[in-house]
Design an enzyme around this catalytic site. Sequence first.
Site, PDB file in Angstrom:
ATOM      1  N   ILE A 124      16.616  -7.633   6.453  1.00  0.00           N
ATOM      2  CA  ILE A 124      17.714  -6.839   7.017  1.00  0.00           C
ATOM      3  C   ILE A 124      18.789  -6.709   5.947  1.00  0.00           C
ATOM      4  CG2 ILE A 124      19.571  -6.864   8.740  1.00  0.00           C
ATOM      5  CD1 ILE A 124      17.487  -8.252  10.601  1.00  0.00           C
ATOM      6  N   LEU A 125      19.245  -5.483   5.724  1.00  0.00           N
ATOM      7  CA  LEU A 125      20.255  -5.251   4.678  1.00  0.00           C
ATOM      8  C   LEU A 125      21.655  -5.260   5.290  1.00  0.00           C
ATOM      9  CD1 LEU A 125      18.162  -2.472   2.989  1.00  0.00           C
ATOM     10  CD2 LEU A 125      18.828  -4.603   1.863  1.00  0.00           C
ATOM     11  N   ARG A 184      23.303 -13.245   2.581  1.00  0.00           N
ATOM     12  CA  ARG A 184      22.839 -11.858   2.490  1.00  0.00           C
ATOM     13  C   ARG A 184      23.691 -11.034   1.529  1.00  0.00           C
ATOM     14  NH1 ARG A 184      18.825 -10.673   6.119  1.00  0.00           N
ATOM     15  NH2 ARG A 184      18.733 -12.055   7.899  1.00  0.00           N
ATOM     16  N   THR A 186       0.825  -1.215   0.000  1.00  0.00           N
ATOM     17  CA  THR A 186       0.000   0.000   0.000  1.00  0.00           C
ATOM     18  C   THR A 186       0.862   1.270   0.000  1.00  0.00           C
ATOM     19  OG1 THR A 186      -0.279   0.128   2.407  1.00  0.00           O
ATOM     20  CG2 THR A 186      -1.916  -1.168   1.174  1.00  0.00           C
ATOM     21  N   GLU A 226      21.588  -0.047  11.942  1.00  0.00           N
ATOM     22  CA  GLU A 226      20.646  -0.618  12.916  1.00  0.00           C
ATOM     23  C   GLU A 226      19.228  -0.517  12.368  1.00  0.00           C
ATOM     24  OE1 GLU A 226      21.594  -2.184  15.693  1.00  0.00           O
ATOM     25  OE2 GLU A 226      23.627  -1.769  14.974  1.00  0.00           O
ATOM     26  N   ASP A 284      15.466   0.227  11.785  1.00  0.00           N
ATOM     27  CA  ASP A 284      14.554   1.305  12.176  1.00  0.00           C
ATOM     28  C   ASP A 284      15.274   2.445  12.901  1.00  0.00           C
ATOM     29  OD1 ASP A 284      12.453  -0.181  11.068  1.00  0.00           O
ATOM     30  OD2 ASP A 284      12.160  -1.286  12.915  1.00  0.00           O
ATOM     31  N   MET A 324      10.875  -6.278   4.295  1.00  0.00           N
ATOM     32  CA  MET A 324      11.116  -6.946   5.568  1.00  0.00           C
ATOM     33  C   MET A 324      12.380  -7.810   5.560  1.00  0.00           C
ATOM     34  SD  MET A 324       8.797  -5.338   6.876  1.00  0.00           S
ATOM     35  CE  MET A 324       7.758  -5.553   8.282  1.00  0.00           C
ATOM     36  N   HIS A 343       8.390   3.466   8.864  1.00  0.00           N
ATOM     37  CA  HIS A 343       8.124   2.559   9.987  1.00  0.00           C
ATOM     38  C   HIS A 343       6.843   3.028  10.685  1.00  0.00           C
ATOM     39  CE1 HIS A 343       9.028  -0.397  13.037  1.00  0.00           C
ATOM     40  NE2 HIS A 343       8.729   0.509  13.949  1.00  0.00           N
ATOM     41  N   ALA A 353      -2.118   7.407   7.525  1.00  0.00           N
ATOM     42  CA  ALA A 353      -1.128   8.467   7.781  1.00  0.00           C
ATOM     43  C   ALA A 353       0.179   8.194   7.028  1.00  0.00           C
ATOM     44  CB  ALA A 353      -0.873   8.577   9.282  1.00  0.00           C
TER      45      ALA A 353
HETATM   46  C1  GAR Z   1       3.918  -0.568   6.730  1.00  0.00           C
HETATM   47  O1  GAR Z   1       3.124  -0.353   7.859  1.00  0.00           O
HETATM   48  C2  GAR Z   1       5.346  -0.134   6.990  1.00  0.00           C
HETATM   49  O2  GAR Z   1       5.433   1.006   7.807  1.00  0.00           O
HETATM   50  C3  GAR Z   1       5.902  -1.356   7.689  1.00  0.00           C
HETATM   51  O3  GAR Z   1       5.379  -2.429   6.948  1.00  0.00           O
HETATM   52  C4  GAR Z   1       4.096  -2.067   6.455  1.00  0.00           C
HETATM   53  C5  GAR Z   1       4.052  -2.362   4.971  1.00  0.00           C
HETATM   54  O4  GAR Z   1       2.767  -2.160   4.461  1.00  0.00           O
HETATM   55  N1  GAR Z   1       7.341  -1.355   7.710  1.00  0.00           N
HETATM   56  C6  GAR Z   1       8.054  -1.775   8.751  1.00  0.00           C
HETATM   57  O5  GAR Z   1       7.563  -2.251   9.754  1.00  0.00           O
HETATM   58  C7  GAR Z   1       9.567  -1.608   8.604  1.00  0.00           C
HETATM   59  N2  GAR Z   1      10.218  -1.806   9.850  1.00  0.00           N
HETATM   60  P1  GAR Z   1       2.537  -2.024   2.890  1.00  0.00           P
HETATM   61  O6  GAR Z   1       3.181  -3.251   2.246  1.00  0.00           O
HETATM   62  O7  GAR Z   1       1.055  -2.048   2.740  1.00  0.00           O
HETATM   63  O8  GAR Z   1       3.157  -0.740   2.432  1.00  0.00           O
END
Ligand code: GAR
Length: 215
Positions: A91-92, A64, A12, A142, A144, A89, A108, A172
Site C-alpha cells: 500500500i502506497l 511507509r 508476468t 484507496e 484498487d 503488493m 487488477h 488477458a
Molecule cells: C496480477 O494478477 C495482478 O493483476 C495482481 O497481481 C498479479 C501479479 O502477477 N495485482 C493485484 O492484485 C493488485 N491489486 P504478476 O507478478 O505475474 O504480474
Amino acid sequence: MKLGILFSGRGTNLNALIDACKDDKYPAEIAIAISNNPNAEGIAIAEAAGIPVQVINHKEFEDRDTFDAALDSTLKEAGVELVCNAGFMRILTSGFVKNWHNRQLNIHPSLLPAFKGLHVHDRVLESGVRLTGATVHFVRDEMDEGPIVAQVAVPVNADDTVETLTARVLEAEHQIYPMAVRLVAEGKARVQGERVTIQGMPDSKTGPLFVPALS
Ligand code: GAR
C-alpha cells in the site's frame, strides 16, 4: 515515455511490458523496474531482458513514509514519467500517490469496482459470477480505485479452479496492460473529472454480451 515498473512477485505483467517495449514503434521504454521483495521471480526476468532492476526492500525501512521516499527518488533519478504497478503488493502512502497523480497505473485481476483486494479469483468463483476480467486504472489513495483506462472481460467456466481462472485472466492482463500503457504514452487517455476519455475512440455502439452459465 519512460516507464518505472513496480512489482513484488512472479513478474508476468512486467514481462508483458518488457515484450511490448521491444517493438521500436511502441511509444514507451522501461527506465527501471523495482521490486520491494528480494525473492521476487520477476527480478530474473528483468535481468535476462537487460532491464535495470533494483530491489528496495520495505523491511529495511522504518515506516511507509521512508520506504515510499526511497521509491520516489529512485524513480525520479531514473527519469521515470509513468509508474506502472505490476503485481506490486504494497500500500502506497497518499504522499507518494499525490506525487504521481495521473502518472501511475495499476492492473487488477477483476472487473473493478467488483472484487477489490486480495484472493480475487477465490471470491469470484464463490460468488458465481459468469464474467470476470482485468482492469487497468490510474492510482488513487484507496486500494484498487481510480479512473479506469481499460477493461477486458473473461468468462468464468463451471469447472474452473483458482488455477485455471488465474491463467485465463493473466493471459488477458498481458494483452490489456501494454494496450493501456500505449494509450497513456500516446496521450490518448485523458483523465477528465474522475473518468478517462480515450481520444479518437467513440463510445462503443455494440449491444449487450450474454454469457450464460458455462459448463
Ligand atoms: C496480477 O494478477 C495482478 O493483476 C495482481 O497481481 C498479479 C501479479 O502477477 N495485482 C493485484 O492484485 C493488485 N491489486 P504478476 O507478478 O505475474 O504480474
